[in-house]
Design a protein around this motif. Structure first.
Motif, mmCIF file in Angstrom:
data_model
loop_
_atom_site.group_PDB
_atom_site.id
_atom_site.type_symbol
_atom_site.label_atom_id
_atom_site.label_comp_id
_atom_site.label_asym_id
_atom_site.label_seq_id
_atom_site.Cartn_x
_atom_site.Cartn_y
_atom_site.Cartn_z
ATOM 1 N N ARG A 227 0.865 -1.184 0.000
ATOM 2 C CA ARG A 227 0.000 0.000 0.000
ATOM 3 C C ARG A 227 0.895 1.225 0.000
ATOM 4 N N PRO A 228 0.811 2.047 -1.061
ATOM 5 C CA PRO A 228 1.689 3.218 -1.151
ATOM 6 C C PRO A 228 1.473 4.177 0.012
ATOM 7 N N PRO A 229 2.436 5.023 0.290
ATOM 8 C CA PRO A 229 2.304 5.972 1.399
ATOM 9 C C PRO A 229 1.057 6.842 1.277
ATOM 10 N N GLY A 230 0.403 7.034 2.395
ATOM 11 C CA GLY A 230 -0.786 7.876 2.444
ATOM 12 C C GLY A 230 -0.965 8.419 3.843
ATOM 13 N N ASP A 231 -1.764 9.464 3.962
ATOM 14 C CA ASP A 231 -1.983 10.106 5.248
ATOM 15 C C ASP A 231 -3.154 9.476 5.988
ATOM 16 N N GLY A 232 -3.013 9.359 7.309
ATOM 17 C CA GLY A 232 -4.066 8.837 8.162
ATOM 18 C C GLY A 232 -4.082 9.564 9.486
ATOM 19 N N ALA A 233 -4.939 9.104 10.382
ATOM 20 C CA ALA A 233 -5.088 9.778 11.669
ATOM 21 C C ALA A 233 -3.795 9.751 12.479
ATOM 22 N N ALA A 234 -3.026 8.662 12.352
ATOM 23 C CA ALA A 234 -1.800 8.537 13.143
ATOM 24 C C ALA A 234 -0.593 9.183 12.480
ATOM 25 N N GLY A 235 -0.699 9.470 11.194
ATOM 26 C CA GLY A 235 0.428 10.033 10.459
ATOM 27 C C GLY A 235 0.458 9.492 9.045
ATOM 28 N N ARG A 236 1.607 9.556 8.411
ATOM 29 C CA ARG A 236 1.754 9.062 7.042
ATOM 30 C C ARG A 236 2.387 7.670 7.102
ATOM 31 N N SER A 237 1.772 6.712 6.397
ATOM 32 C CA SER A 237 2.235 5.339 6.510
ATOM 33 C C SER A 237 2.173 4.627 5.171
ATOM 34 N N ALA A 238 2.902 3.518 5.095
ATOM 35 C CA ALA A 238 2.870 2.639 3.932
ATOM 36 C C ALA A 238 2.944 1.206 4.428
ATOM 37 N N GLU A 239 2.292 0.304 3.720
ATOM 38 C CA GLU A 239 2.371 -1.124 4.032
ATOM 39 C C GLU A 239 3.344 -1.759 3.051
ATOM 40 N N VAL A 240 4.318 -2.465 3.584
ATOM 41 C CA VAL A 240 5.400 -2.996 2.748
ATOM 42 C C VAL A 240 5.671 -4.445 3.133
ATOM 43 N N ALA A 241 6.514 -5.109 2.336
ATOM 44 C CA ALA A 241 6.929 -6.479 2.634
ATOM 45 C C ALA A 241 8.424 -6.603 2.392
ATOM 46 N N ASP A 242 9.083 -7.389 3.238
ATOM 47 C CA ASP A 242 10.516 -7.614 3.052
ATOM 48 C C ASP A 242 10.740 -8.649 1.937
ATOM 49 N N PRO A 243 11.979 -8.950 1.569
ATOM 50 C CA PRO A 243 12.217 -9.874 0.450
ATOM 51 C C PRO A 243 11.636 -11.274 0.636
ATOM 52 N N GLU A 244 11.419 -11.716 1.874
ATOM 53 C CA GLU A 244 10.812 -13.030 2.089
ATOM 54 C C GLU A 244 9.289 -12.955 2.199
ATOM 55 N N GLY A 245 8.730 -11.747 2.128
ATOM 56 C CA GLY A 245 7.284 -11.595 2.119
ATOM 57 C C GLY A 245 6.654 -11.201 3.432
#
Length: 255
Positions: A227-245
């Motif tokens: 999930r690309p970076p976006g603004d929310g109530a807690a701040g700006r965040s992104a959902e990512v995965a490391d190379p193993e998932g």
């Protein structure tokens, strides 16, 4: 760097741990992303390393048993004063104990279980290892959230097992786990919007100075942005995965 609680109260998130196939490659990824260094963990846990930031322990990374087909995922651990009693309560309240209680020597005892909705979590009874020692600065875990189909059922389970409070929080099917009135974790009820292939899960958020820059760095290091970076109530965040998932969130909190 902000020092975390030296004694985590029962039911509060106290530790995050990741089990992977390649310990060396995973250490290199998180070292480059967060600036972590590593020291050996309890030998009872097999090949296991403790991640440090500024000399303080913030997370753990171990190796998956080669004979078990288990998902690569960050696991949230909740503090307990008695791992054996917690395992019994988990079973009595409709959960399933998968591992433990397992003795980790002088470090403590652990349980790995799933709640009645299927979300995997851990329980940690501390001895010498008190859990995460730093919070707030970039590279430290700052939020623990459960994403499930129905928030009320899940929140009541954790309240019954760990003795915390649970409370509905607004009209968006969200509940809170509270310790002495203080929110310690959020439970999100997504209903049919929860991805069937993923199922219920606990999400760990790590603090970063810049969510956009960190998301770009993840891809440079061989991971991916979910999930690309976006603004929310807690701040700006992104959902990512490391190379193993292994999926996690990077959060630049509002100042």
């Amino acid at each position: 760097m902000t020092e975390a609680e030296t004694h985590h109260r029962p039911g509060t998130p106290c530790w995050v741990s990741l089990m992977v196939h390649s310990l060396t490659a995973t250490q290199e990824f998180y070292s480059a992303l967060f600036g972590w260094t590593f020291s050996p963990g309890p030998p009872q846990l097999g090949p296991y390393a403790q991640a440090l930031l500024g000399g303080r322990v913030v997370a753990g990374i171990g190796v998956l048993p080669p004979d078990r087909q288990l998902p690569v995922a960050w696991t949230t651990y909740l503090a307990t004063e008695d791992a054996h009693a917690t395992a019994d309560r988990i079973r009595c309240c409709g959960g399933t104990v998968g591992v433990g209680p397992l003795d980790a020597g002088a470090a403590g005892r652990l349980v790995i279980a799933s709640d009645p909705t299927g979300a995997v979590f851990g329980a940690w009874q501390s001895r010498e290892h008190r859990g995460t020692e730093a919070a707030g600065d970039p590279g430290t875990p700052v939020r623990s959230e459960l994403f499930t189909r129905e928030s009320g059922t899940a929140a009541k389970f954790y309240a019954a097992v760990f003795g915390v409070e649970s409370a509905a929080d607004g009209p968006d099917h969200r509940a809170l786990l509270l310790d002495d009135g203080r929110p310690v974790a959020a439970v999100h009820g997504l209903g049919a919007a929860l991805p069937r292939e993923r199922g219920p899960y606990w999400m760990t958020s790590f603090a970063v100075a810049d969510a956009d820059a960190t998301a770009r760095r993840v891809t440079e290091l061989g991971g991916r942005v979910i999930r690309p970076p976006g603004d929310g109530a807690a701040g700006r965040s992104a959902e990512v995965a490391d190379p193993e998932g292994a999926v996690f969130t990077v959060l630049a909190a509002r100042s």
